[in-house]
Design a protein around this motif. Structure first.
Motif, PDB file in Angstrom:
ATOM      1  N   LEU A 176      37.632 -43.724 -20.658  1.00 19.56           N
ATOM      2  CA  LEU A 176      36.541 -44.400 -19.961  1.00 19.56           C
ATOM      3  C   LEU A 176      36.086 -45.627 -20.739  1.00 19.56           C
ATOM      4  CD1 LEU A 176      34.537 -44.228 -17.548  1.00 19.56           C
ATOM      5  CD2 LEU A 176      33.025 -42.923 -19.062  1.00 19.56           C
ATOM      6  N   PHE A 177      35.855 -45.469 -22.052  1.00 14.98           N
ATOM      7  CA  PHE A 177      35.405 -46.590 -22.866  1.00 14.98           C
ATOM      8  C   PHE A 177      36.451 -47.707 -22.896  1.00 14.98           C
ATOM      9  CE2 PHE A 177      32.459 -43.528 -25.086  1.00 14.98           C
ATOM     10  CZ  PHE A 177      31.306 -44.206 -24.773  1.00 14.98           C
ATOM     11  N   MET A 178      37.712 -47.337 -23.029  1.00 19.73           N
ATOM     12  CA  MET A 178      38.761 -48.353 -23.127  1.00 19.73           C
ATOM     13  C   MET A 178      38.910 -49.149 -21.833  1.00 19.73           C
ATOM     14  SD  MET A 178      41.674 -46.414 -25.397  1.00 19.73           S
ATOM     15  CE  MET A 178      42.768 -47.836 -25.366  1.00 19.73           C
ATOM     16  N   THR A 179      38.797 -48.471 -20.687  1.00 12.26           N
ATOM     17  CA  THR A 179      38.904 -49.206 -19.419  1.00 12.26           C
ATOM     18  C   THR A 179      37.669 -50.073 -19.178  1.00 12.26           C
ATOM     19  OG1 THR A 179      38.071 -47.255 -18.214  1.00 12.26           O
ATOM     20  CG2 THR A 179      40.464 -47.551 -18.332  1.00 12.26           C
ATOM     21  N   PHE A 180      36.508 -49.679 -19.739  1.00 14.21           N
ATOM     22  CA  PHE A 180      35.320 -50.530 -19.664  1.00 14.21           C
ATOM     23  C   PHE A 180      35.567 -51.881 -20.342  1.00 14.21           C
ATOM     24  CE2 PHE A 180      31.834 -47.046 -19.213  1.00 14.21           C
ATOM     25  CZ  PHE A 180      32.014 -47.051 -17.840  1.00 14.21           C
ATOM     26  N   TYR A 181      36.474 -51.898 -21.319  1.00 18.27           N
ATOM     27  CA  TYR A 181      36.756 -53.119 -22.064  1.00 18.27           C
ATOM     28  C   TYR A 181      38.122 -53.697 -21.708  1.00 18.27           C
ATOM     29  CZ  TYR A 181      32.561 -52.428 -24.807  1.00 18.27           C
ATOM     30  OH  TYR A 181      31.248 -52.286 -25.191  1.00 18.27           O
ATOM     31  N   GLY A 182      38.528 -53.463 -20.478  1.00 17.83           N
ATOM     32  CA  GLY A 182      39.683 -54.170 -19.940  1.00 17.83           C
ATOM     33  C   GLY A 182      41.048 -53.652 -20.321  1.00 17.83           C
ATOM     34  N   ARG A 183      41.111 -52.514 -21.014  1.00 20.20           N
ATOM     35  CA  ARG A 183      42.420 -51.985 -21.348  1.00 20.20           C
ATOM     36  C   ARG A 183      43.051 -51.333 -20.106  1.00 20.20           C
ATOM     37  NH1 ARG A 183      43.944 -51.893 -26.808  1.00 20.20           N
ATOM     38  NH2 ARG A 183      42.724 -53.561 -27.795  1.00 20.20           N
ATOM     39  N   PRO A 184      44.349 -51.534 -19.890  1.00 17.37           N
ATOM     40  CA  PRO A 184      45.022 -50.919 -18.741  1.00 17.37           C
ATOM     41  C   PRO A 184      44.939 -49.392 -18.813  1.00 17.37           C
ATOM     42  CG  PRO A 184      46.408 -52.600 -19.772  1.00 17.37           C
ATOM     43  CD  PRO A 184      45.256 -52.368 -20.699  1.00 17.37           C
ATOM     44  N   ILE A 185      44.871 -48.759 -17.655  1.00 17.79           N
ATOM     45  CA  ILE A 185      44.708 -47.313 -17.608  1.00 17.79           C
ATOM     46  C   ILE A 185      45.855 -46.583 -18.306  1.00 17.79           C
ATOM     47  CG2 ILE A 185      45.781 -47.168 -15.321  1.00 17.79           C
ATOM     48  CD1 ILE A 185      42.934 -44.911 -16.660  1.00 17.79           C
ATOM     49  N   HIS A 186      47.082 -47.102 -18.192  1.00 18.57           N
ATOM     50  CA  HIS A 186      48.209 -46.430 -18.833  1.00 18.57           C
ATOM     51  C   HIS A 186      48.066 -46.461 -20.357  1.00 18.57           C
ATOM     52  CE1 HIS A 186      50.016 -47.077 -14.837  1.00 18.57           C
ATOM     53  NE2 HIS A 186      50.735 -45.998 -15.122  1.00 18.57           N
ATOM     54  N   GLN A 187      47.630 -47.613 -20.910  1.00 18.04           N
ATOM     55  CA  GLN A 187      47.424 -47.686 -22.352  1.00 18.04           C
ATOM     56  C   GLN A 187      46.243 -46.835 -22.783  1.00 18.04           C
ATOM     57  OE1 GLN A 187      45.615 -51.131 -24.400  1.00 18.04           O
ATOM     58  NE2 GLN A 187      47.567 -51.331 -25.485  1.00 18.04           N
ATOM     59  N   ALA A 188      45.185 -46.816 -21.967  1.00 19.47           N
ATOM     60  CA  ALA A 188      44.010 -46.007 -22.291  1.00 19.47           C
ATOM     61  C   ALA A 188      44.375 -44.530 -22.331  1.00 19.47           C
ATOM     62  CB  ALA A 188      42.909 -46.249 -21.260  1.00 19.47           C
ATOM     63  N   VAL A 189      45.145 -44.090 -21.344  1.00 25.38           N
ATOM     64  CA  VAL A 189      45.568 -42.688 -21.293  1.00 25.38           C
ATOM     65  C   VAL A 189      46.430 -42.345 -22.503  1.00 25.38           C
ATOM     66  CG1 VAL A 189      47.105 -41.108 -20.059  1.00 25.38           C
ATOM     67  CG2 VAL A 189      45.366 -42.375 -18.807  1.00 25.38           C
TER      68      VAL A 189
END
Length: 277
Positions: A175-188
């Motif tokens: 959740l935090f990573m996608t808030f800062y524009g990271r792609p969902i695949h990288q965040a996961v």
């Protein structure tokens, strides 16, 4: 009767845990989570059926979930790292604050009322689901990850909430990573690496927190960790985690977001019902 558990209940417990382990492994690999978001509600229902007291049921679910996440998260992280999407620089910044947060959350668990675990679980799951299902790219706090002071704060929050929810941190860190524009695949993929940092100290903390309750805990428990739950979940969850990771990399970004959001709402609904019931 074995260890004080009727044979019928024991058979139900064993079959349920083995099947749930397989589902957990797939979800761990698919969503980059340790599996706690599905382990906790499944254990809650299983422990309810075999008569575990409401007073200790939720912390027993959370502690057992953290123990189960240990091997599952390792397997999931290795599968994602092989794809080359894990950002180790983020994991290095979060390592210490996440650990401190887990220790603090485990201490709180020793004194927290049962409904606190449910409320935190529901709140985080619903916010995460709404962001994934409806807001998409509109919920952003920045175009890149923030500086270290704020990252440390996020790490502490992830650690505390993960310890109280019985999750490996993947749900929160994604959740935090996608808030800062990271792609969902990288965040996961990156989030899967937090599982080990959270699960080992978290499980030990719940053993400590539940030690004074050993006289009322069900047989084959070590503090707030069910040994039978731990042992029966692990084999199938480890086996199926790479299957989930493979599925994650085959799905489009939007399909992965929708699947994760629907899954989180489904999990939260059960605890909402129990809170208002």
């Amino acid at each position: 009767m074995i260890a004080g558990i009727p044979l019928g209940d024991l058979a139900f417990l064993a079959v349920s845990l083995v099947a749930a382990g397989a589902i957990t492994g797939i979800l761990a690999g698919l969503f980059g989570v340790g599996g706690g978001a599905v382990i906790v509600p499944i254990l809650y229902e299983i422990f309810r059926v075999i008569g575990v007291s409401e007073e200790i049921r939720m912390p027993l679910c959370v502690g057992t979930s953290l123990a189960i996440i240990i091997p599952t998260s390792i397997r999931s992280y290795n599968a994602h790292r092989a794809k080359g999407l894990v950002d180790t620089s983020i994991l290095k910044v979060w390592a210490v604050p996440v650990l401190l947060g887990v220790l603090a959350g485990s201490y709180v668990a020793k004194y927290a009322p049962p409904n606190l675990f449910k409320i935190i679980f529901v709140a985080v799951a619903v916010v995460s689901a709404l962001r994934l299902l409806f807001a998409s790219e509109r919920w952003k706090l920045g175009d890149d990850m923030p500086s270290n002071p704020l990252m440390v704060l996020y790490g502490l929050i992830i650690g505390v909430l993960s310890a109280l929810m019985g999750i490996g941190g993947g749900q929160l860190s994604s959740l935090f990573m996608t808030f800062y524009g990271r792609p969902i695949h990288q965040a996961v993929a990156t989030s899967s690496g937090l599982g080990v940092l959270i699960s080992i100290p978290g499980a030990l903390g719940y053993i400590y927190a539940g030690w004074p309750k050993m006289d009322v805990l069900p047989p084959l428990s070590l503090g707030y960790v069910s040994l039978i739950g731990f042992l029966l979940f692990i084999p199938t969850s480890i086996w199926t985690a790479p299957i989930g990771a493979q599925l994650a990399h085959q799905l489009s970004k939007r399909k992965l977001e929708l699947a994760f959001g629907i899954f989180l709402l489904f999990v939260a609904s059960r605890f909402i019902i129990s809170l208002i019931g």
